[in-house]
Design an enzyme around this catalytic site. Structure first.
Site, PDB file in Angstrom:
ATOM      1  N   HIS A   1       7.412 -39.681 -20.953  1.00  0.00           N
ATOM      2  CA  HIS A   1       6.843 -38.372 -21.310  1.00  0.00           C
ATOM      3  C   HIS A   1       5.667 -38.030 -20.390  1.00  0.00           C
ATOM      4  O   HIS A   1       5.557 -36.893 -19.922  1.00  0.00           O
ATOM      5  CB  HIS A   1       6.386 -38.382 -22.773  1.00  0.00           C
ATOM      6  CG  HIS A   1       5.702 -37.125 -23.196  1.00  0.00           C
ATOM      7  ND1 HIS A   1       6.360 -35.920 -23.318  1.00  0.00           N
ATOM      8  CD2 HIS A   1       4.393 -36.879 -23.501  1.00  0.00           C
ATOM      9  CE1 HIS A   1       5.487 -34.992 -23.682  1.00  0.00           C
ATOM     10  NE2 HIS A   1       4.293 -35.545 -23.799  1.00  0.00           N
TER      11      HIS A   1
ATOM     12  N   ASP B   1       6.935 -37.009 -16.996  1.00  0.00           N
ATOM     13  CA  ASP B   1       7.536 -35.675 -17.087  1.00  0.00           C
ATOM     14  C   ASP B   1       6.453 -34.603 -17.152  1.00  0.00           C
ATOM     15  O   ASP B   1       6.536 -33.568 -16.484  1.00  0.00           O
ATOM     16  CB  ASP B   1       8.434 -35.613 -18.324  1.00  0.00           C
ATOM     17  CG  ASP B   1       9.121 -34.272 -18.461  1.00  0.00           C
ATOM     18  OD1 ASP B   1       9.743 -33.829 -17.475  1.00  0.00           O
ATOM     19  OD2 ASP B   1       9.042 -33.685 -19.556  1.00  0.00           O
TER      20      ASP B   1
END
Length: 108
Positions: free
Chosen positions: A78, A81
Site C-alpha cells: 500500500h 502504491d
C-alpha cells in the site's frame, strides 16, 4: 529487518506521500484561481514531502541490497502504491500548471 521496522518505514512513506498528495490538490485549487506562483510553490513543497518518502524507501532498498532480509506485507504494498500514484499526480499537476499558464498568456 523485523516486521515492526518495515511497518514503520511503510507508515513513514504513507505519511509523507499523503502530505504531498494534499499539497498537490492545494496546488490544483491555486491553479484554478490563477495563483500560479503559489501553485508552483505548493508543488515544490509537495516534492519535498515526496523526497522524504522516497528516502525512507531508499533506506529499505539499501538494506535489502546489502543482503538483509526484508519481508514485505500488505502495508508496504500500500505504501509503495501510495508513493507511486502521488509522484504521478504531481507530474500531472506540473503539466497542468504549464497548460494553465499557457492558456492565460494566450488569452491576454
Amino acid at each position: 529487518m523485523d516486521q515492526e521496522e518495515i511497518q514503520n518505514v511503510a507508515f513513514t512513506i504513507i505519511l509523507h506521500s499523503g502530505n504531498s498528495r494534499t499539497m498537490v490538490h492545494e496546488g490544483f485549487d491555486l491553479m484554478r484561481s490563477k495563483e500560479f506562483e503559489k501553485a508552483e510553490e505548493k508543488l515544490d513543497e509537495a516534492n519535498s514531502e515526496l523526497t522524504a518518502a522516497h528516502q525512507s524507501q531508499t533506506t529499505l532498498m539499501q538494506k535489502y541490497t546489502a543482503g538483509e532480509e526484508v519481508n514485505t506485507d500488505i502495508i508496504m504494498v500500500h505504501a509503495q502504491d501510495h508513493l507511486m500514484t502521488t509522484m504521478t499526480l504531481r507530474e500531472v499537476a506540473l503539466e497542468m500548471l504549464s497548460l494553465y499558464q499557457t492558456v492565460k498568456f494566450e488569452s491576454e
